[in-house]
Write an enzyme that holds these catalytic residues in place. Structure first.
Site, PDB file in Angstrom:
ATOM      1  CE  LYS A  55     -67.313 -34.022 -13.005  1.00  0.00           C
ATOM      2  NZ  LYS A  55     -66.500 -34.826 -14.128  1.00  0.00           N
ATOM      3  CD  GLN A  99     -67.553 -38.293 -15.115  1.00  0.00           C
ATOM      4  OE1 GLN A  99     -67.521 -37.072 -15.487  1.00  0.00           O
ATOM      5  NE2 GLN A  99     -67.073 -38.594 -14.061  1.00  0.00           N
ATOM      6  CG  ASP A 136     -62.614 -33.643 -17.834  1.00  0.00           C
ATOM      7  OD1 ASP A 136     -62.565 -33.414 -16.683  1.00  0.00           O
ATOM      8  OD2 ASP A 136     -63.196 -34.640 -18.314  1.00  0.00           O
TER       9      ASP A 136
HETATM   10  N1  GUN Z   1     -63.940 -39.464 -13.787  1.00  0.00           N
HETATM   11  C1  GUN Z   1     -63.332 -39.335 -12.551  1.00  0.00           C
HETATM   12  N2  GUN Z   1     -63.197 -38.077 -12.463  1.00  0.00           N
HETATM   13  C2  GUN Z   1     -63.346 -37.515 -13.672  1.00  0.00           C
HETATM   14  C3  GUN Z   1     -62.850 -36.332 -14.080  1.00  0.00           C
HETATM   15  O1  GUN Z   1     -62.292 -35.422 -13.568  1.00  0.00           O
HETATM   16  N3  GUN Z   1     -63.458 -36.202 -15.397  1.00  0.00           N
HETATM   17  C4  GUN Z   1     -63.918 -37.248 -16.340  1.00  0.00           C
HETATM   18  N4  GUN Z   1     -64.266 -36.945 -17.569  1.00  0.00           N
HETATM   19  N5  GUN Z   1     -64.103 -38.409 -15.769  1.00  0.00           N
HETATM   20  C5  GUN Z   1     -63.608 -38.539 -14.424  1.00  0.00           C
END
Ligand code: GUN
Length: 297
Positions: free
Chosen positions: A60, A104, A127
């Protein structure tokens, strides 16, 4: 008349589409910069030192850099209390320079995902996890869409795969993928949607009816060739880390579909890796740009 058997199929290239999206975003960021407008700023909160989460977060950050976004990484030990984490979230909620942020997942077991998620300001929830954004899927004006389902819809759209009037069968009803994806397919895609989950009996009786089969379970090899209708579109959203000496890194990411045997029956299919996976980050960037544009037009 003889049945026609599908002999060719298209592998949906999520990597290419996500690169196209990132190029489009980078151009928009450059234009904003030229006009003296605010540069999108994404903050990422990571708790603990889970290897997979670290890899996702690194990707990211890399993606933010590649499109010219500003970013902030906030890391905390997995012993942090829920109360202290809430304080940090409040701080980011009120930091005018941050346009969007994510926490996350997964979180340590002593912290409630629901409580944390609902504390995120919905206009910064890039998200798309808050109830407000989730519910907006079925409104006339969707706000910030959950990243993975949004990425799937974007793949279908950019490959001109029609959804209207089609029968889409979604396996998996999770809050993050299956449930919002089903709503998007209905509301935006005008598809007829069947949702299957762990309580579904005789799964293949549903999957065999699917014009579009979308699988988000996390069980490698769940979908076999006999479960798929000739000419169907198959979207594999599974990502399971499988370990084994045959893999170069000692592990590999596997989808839910037996790709080798299923692909020849399909018209379109996503590979794992390189299908839906790269779209999740592209969607996160799109949401961050959108959040910035809404807050700072
Ligand atoms: N953990 C696995 N996929 C994601 C996601 O798309 N967003 C977040 N915040 N955590 C994750």
């Amino acid at each position: 008349m003889e049945d026609t058997i599908q002999t060719t199929y298209t592998i949906i290239d999520g990597k290419k589409i996500s690169t196209d999206i990132k190029t489009e975003i980078a151009l928009k960021v450059a234009a904003r910069k030229k006009q003296g407008k605010k540069i999108p700023h994404l903050a990422i909160i990571l708790i603990g030192d889970d290897g997979a989460s670290q890899t996702y977060v690194d990707n990211k950050v890399k993606a933010c850099k590649s499109v010219g976004f500003h970013y902030t990484m906030l890391r905390f030990a997995d012993t942090i209390s829920e109360e202290r984490l809430m304080k940090h979230i409040d701080h980011v909620n009120n930091d005018d320079d941050v346009d969007g942020f994510i926490v996350q997942l997964p979180l340590p077991p002593h912290i409630s995902v629901e409580r944390i998620t609902e504390n995120i300001r919905s206009d910064k929830d890039v998200d798309g996890f808050t109830n407000h954004n989730f519910g907006s899927i079925i409104s006339k004006h969707p706000l910030l869409m959950p990243a993975t389902p949004f990425g799937v819809m974007e793949l279908l759209r950019r490959y001109n795969i029609p959804t209207e009037g089609k029968h889409a069968v979604v396996i998996g009803a999770s809050r993050i993928v299956g449930a919002p994806l089903s709503m998007m397919l209905t509301e935006q895609g005008h598809a007829t949607v069947t949702i299957c989950h762990k309580y579904t009996r005789d799964l293949s009786s549903y999957t065999r009816m699917a014009d579009i089969l979308l699988v988000a379970v996390g069980k490698p090899g769940l979908v076999t060739a006999d479960m798929v209708k000739e000419g169907a579109v198959v979207i594999d959203i599974g990502t399971t880390r499988v370990e084994g000496p045959e893999y170069q890194k000692g592990w590999a990411i596997k989808g839910d579909v037996d790709f080798k045997n299923v692909a020849p029956k399909t018209s379109y299919i996503t590979p794992v890796p390189g299908g839906v996976g790269p779209m999740t980050i592209a969607s996160l960037l799109l949401n961050t740009l959108r959040a910035t544009e809404l807050r700072n037009p």
